[in-house]
Scaffold this active site. Structure first.
Site, PDB file in Angstrom:
ATOM      1  CE  LYS A 179      -1.383  -8.306  15.905  1.00 31.20           C
ATOM      2  NZ  LYS A 179       0.019  -7.823  15.869  1.00 31.20           N
TER       3      LYS A 179
ATOM      4  CD  GLU B 111       2.155   2.829  18.724  1.00 34.70           C
ATOM      5  OE1 GLU B 111       2.381   2.766  17.510  1.00 34.70           O
ATOM      6  OE2 GLU B 111       1.025   2.599  19.220  1.00 34.70           O
TER       7      GLU B 111
ATOM      8  CG  ASP C 246      37.393 -33.763  -4.729  1.00 35.17           C
ATOM      9  OD1 ASP C 246      36.524 -34.426  -5.309  1.00 35.17           O
ATOM     10  OD2 ASP C 246      38.461 -34.243  -4.291  1.00 35.17           O
TER      11      ASP C 246
ATOM     12  NE  ARG D  99      -3.737   0.541   0.324  1.00 35.15           N
ATOM     13  CZ  ARG D  99      -4.859   0.673   1.030  1.00 35.15           C
ATOM     14  NH1 ARG D  99      -5.420  -0.393   1.590  1.00 35.15           N
ATOM     15  NH2 ARG D  99      -5.426   1.851   1.175  1.00 35.15           N
TER      16      ARG D  99
ATOM     17  CG  ASP E 107      41.343 -28.244  -5.276  1.00 39.39           C
ATOM     18  OD1 ASP E 107      41.843 -29.233  -4.721  1.00 39.39           O
ATOM     19  OD2 ASP E 107      40.182 -27.845  -5.057  1.00 39.39           O
TER      20      ASP E 107
END
Length: 733
Positions: A286, A388, A508, A10, A506
């Site tokens: 909640k 708050e 593997d 939104r 190298d």
């Protein structure tokens, strides 16, 4: 000039349509407030849905809506009713929301929801791509848009993309039940920085990435092709001063609102009565129903508090067209009605219940008037109401009871933390809150207020942006080390110009990929042809250098007469000769270490021991990734304490831990070979930590290449074994 683009489901404005007019009113939500500093600072754009569907907007209003939004630095993604139904009410809120909040019984895995979610995410991505440039900073928000980062990264590979999830990320055991789990993870991994509220959510995400996608994770970094993705926790704050100043202003103002007068009247008529505040969106996550039941339990357990306490419940309407929310409202209505009916007296109603939204000033009235805030979500990404409430307690009193399942609990240890499923604990904690001395209240409040005022919502937003910008700034250094076509051309020219070349390659993870059974990672025909060409090339000396045992390499390569150094530098073979010891090492320590490794094999399903002549390797590639990593850390600790003064060391390779002699490593072996002749081109390539000795010991002018995007001493990196072979083919072209 680079701009910042914010994307959310939104927009941070609400559209009001009058007679032929459109007004865009700024929202006051947490995200809108939090992003204010980012949105206003410099050039920025906010992309999101306006809240109006295509069917709501008359064709004549569309230009006016665009104009109204543009004044606020916004642009809209237009959605139809069908898209909103499938994308938002469907997949976002009937699949992801319940699943990520651990309500698996409510999660609906509908293919139509998923298809709509994908198409709408693509709409958002297309809008971003149309408005963005390669150097822009893009911040995508929340669970509705989890596919957007990858969709944008495909078209804007150089853009810096951040993603923040505002809800919990569930444990692997929960997340794995999602049918489209890999697609969601890959969508998120389009971001360069992925943020969560807490470390637990971060940890769950990294676990799913490791276990479902098999990607390498180092601390909080994910290595994906030629990118490093950072994952971190950023606990969201609030606009502390807004709430604190509003509370102070209300206290200083002699004029009272209707709500405040009623609250004051109640307190005056019943001195000593405690007001307990419960504010939530009406949502099953909640824990409102459990809280009401716990309140009834409290009143029955401690009847002396009847008529001395009142619970004020403010349930804000939410998603009322989703069936589970309709059932929840009915359950709460019935609970409140029953408890009030059974326990109320002429002068006392236990619960005041409001099903509505309240304006900001009314919220401040409730925050400042209530003695206790009681917030007990069963799962919550953060819970800003808790913060708050604390910000408004300007007199220094008040008690916060908070669920330990809320993300904010990690920052608010001074609150009374409870398990929302434990009625006994809730009842006892409520009594503790009622009887808490004011001095203790003040001490707790003061600590919380100092912390919350420092880490407010603006600091949260800026902290995320700074980390994202830092990630962007560090990327060029990493990209500069990548062997791009131009870099490869430069290396190739140096190679062909050189008279005497020395190559260390190298095996593997470099020439071939890893296999669950190491003995099955055998050379293929293409590899033989490539190595034959390098070995037979005039002026080139090639060494295969590996941690493999000499018996295996003897079977695979001795007939080819390649030069080989194996077991990290213990054995050497030149031009097809039998292997000889390059270093004099002991192996009498193996009898002491082998039983330790065997005990870890017994306790770690999928792990096994590889025994070499002078070393022991514990492989855990086939184990559960998280469990294997945990066991590896334990084993490292055990081995480190055991080896003591012994001349042995522990090497941590790619899903393997190897115990070997301390004075043997690839670097020492490579330097020894280098000292035997003079070379004007030295090249080394390898994929894991054991190759770092080689990168570190070789001369500065050597070309050193790491396979994979990890921290390294090498100058360059390539993405994988396919790129390794392409690079080596350049040397013989």
């Amino acid at each position: 000039m680079a701009k910042t683009i914010i994307i959310s489901n939104r927009l941070p404005v609400q559209l009001q349509i009058g007679k032929g007019t459109i007004n865009a009113i700024p929202s006051v939500g947490g995200l809108a407030t939090g992003m204010k500093s980012v949105h206003k600072g410099g050039e920025s754009l906010w992309i999101g849905w306006s809240g109006l569907t295509d069917e709501d907007i008359h064709i004549s209003l569309a230009p006016k809506i665009d104009e109204a939004l543009a004044k606020h630095g916004c642009t809209a993604v237009n959605l139809s009713e069908q898209e909103v139904e499938g994308f938002y009410y469907g997949f976002s809120n009937r699949t992801i929301w319940p699943l990520f909040h651990y309500f698996m019984e409510y999660a609906e895995f509908e293919l139509d929801f998923w298809e709509t979610y994908k198409s709408v995410n693509q709409k958002f991505a297309d809008a971003i791509i149309a408005q963005s440039d390669d150097d822009d900073i893009i911040w995508v928000h929340d669970y509705q848009l989890m596919l957007v980062p990858q969709m944008v990264k495909e078209k804007r590979p150089n853009a810096s993309i951040g993603f923040f999830l505002h809800i919990p990320f569930p444990s692997y055991e929960i997340f794995r039940t999602l049918p489209w789990r890999e697609e969601v993870l890959k969508g998120l991994l389009g971001a360069d920085l992925i943020g969560f509220h807490t470390y637990d959510y971060e940890r769950h995400f990294l676990s799913s990435v490791r276990r479902l996608l098999g990607l390498e994770v180092s601390f909080n970094e994910i290595y994906l092709q030629n990118r490093v993705i950072k994952v971190d926790s950023f606990p969201m704050g609030i606009d502390y001063n807004k709430f604190s100043n509003a509370a102070k202003k209300k206290m200083a103002n002699a004029q009272r609102s209707d709500l405040q007068e009623k609250l004051d009247s109640h307190k005056a008529s019943a001195p000593g009565t405690k007001l307990v505040l419960s504010i939530d969106r009406l949502d099953y996550s909640k824990g409102i129903a459990k809280r009401i039941n716990a309140f009834e339990y409290f009143l029955n357990k401690y009847p002396e508090y009847q008529e001395k306490i009142r619970l004020i419940i403010l349930a804000v309407p939410s998603r009322s067209n989703v069936p589970q929310y309709q059932l929840l409202k009915r359950e709460i209505d019935e609970l409140v009605g029953r408890i009030n009916g059974e326990l109320a007296t002429v002068n006392w109603t236990p619960i005041w219940y409001f099903y509505r939204s309240l304006p900001f000033d009314s919220l401040i009235d409730l925050y400042t008037s209530c003695d206790i805030a009681w917030l007990t979500p069963l799962r919550d990404g953060m819970n800003l109401v808790a913060k708050e409430y604390i910000a408004t307690r300007t007199k220094g009193t008040g008690v916060l009871i908070l669920s330990e399942m809320a993300g904010s609990a990690y920052e608010m240890n001074e609150a009374l933390l409870i398990n929302p499923n434990n009625f006994e604990e809730q009842a006892d904690t409520l009594k503790q809150a009622i009887t808490m001395p004011e001095e203790e209240q003040a001490n707790r409040i003061e600590i919380l207020q100092k912390r919350l005022s420092r880490y407010n919502v603006e600091v949260w937003a800026n902290s995320f942006m700074e980390t994202l910008i830092q990630q962007k700034e560090e990327s060029p250094a990493r990209v500069a080390k990548k062997i791009t076509p131009s870099v490869l051309e430069t290396i190739s020219k140096k190679y062909k110009k050189a008279q005497k070349r020395l190559l260390f390659i190298d095996y593997d993870g470099t020439l071939t990929g890893f296999h669950k059974d190491p003995q099955k990672a055998i050379p293929d025909e293409e590899m033989y042809q490539l190595l034959d060409a390098l070995h037979n090339q005039e002026g080139t000396t090639m060494f295969l250098i590996s941690g493999r045992d000499h018996e295996t390499f003897g079977r695979w390569f001795l007939h080819k007469k390649y030069n080989m150094i194996v077991e990290h530098g213990v054995w050497i073979s030149k031009n097809g000769e039998a292997f000889q010891l390059l270093e004099q090492v002991k192996n009498d320590w193996m009898q002491k270490i082998r039983p330790v490794l065997e005990s870890f094999v017994d306790r770690t399903p999928g792990s096994f021991i590889e025994e070499k002549n002078f070393s022991l390797a514990w492989h855990y590639r086939n184990t559960d990734p998280d469990f294997g990593q945990k066991r590896a850390a334990e084993l490292n600790e055990v081995l480190t304490s055991l080896i003591g003064n012994d001349d042995i060391s522990v090497l941590s390779g790619n899903k393997v831990m190897e115990v070997k002699s301390s004075n043997v490593n690839k670097g020492r072996a490579a330097v020894r070979i280098l000292s035997e002749d003079t070379y004007d081109f030295v090249f080394a390539i390898g994929d894991d930590w054991t190759d770092e000795f080689m990168f570190q010991e070789l001369p500065k002018e050597a070309i050193t290449v790491k396979v994979g995007l990890n921290k390294t001493q090498a100058k360059y990196f390539v993405e994988g074994t396919k790129r390794v072979r392409e690079l080596l083919k350049k040397f013989i072209a």
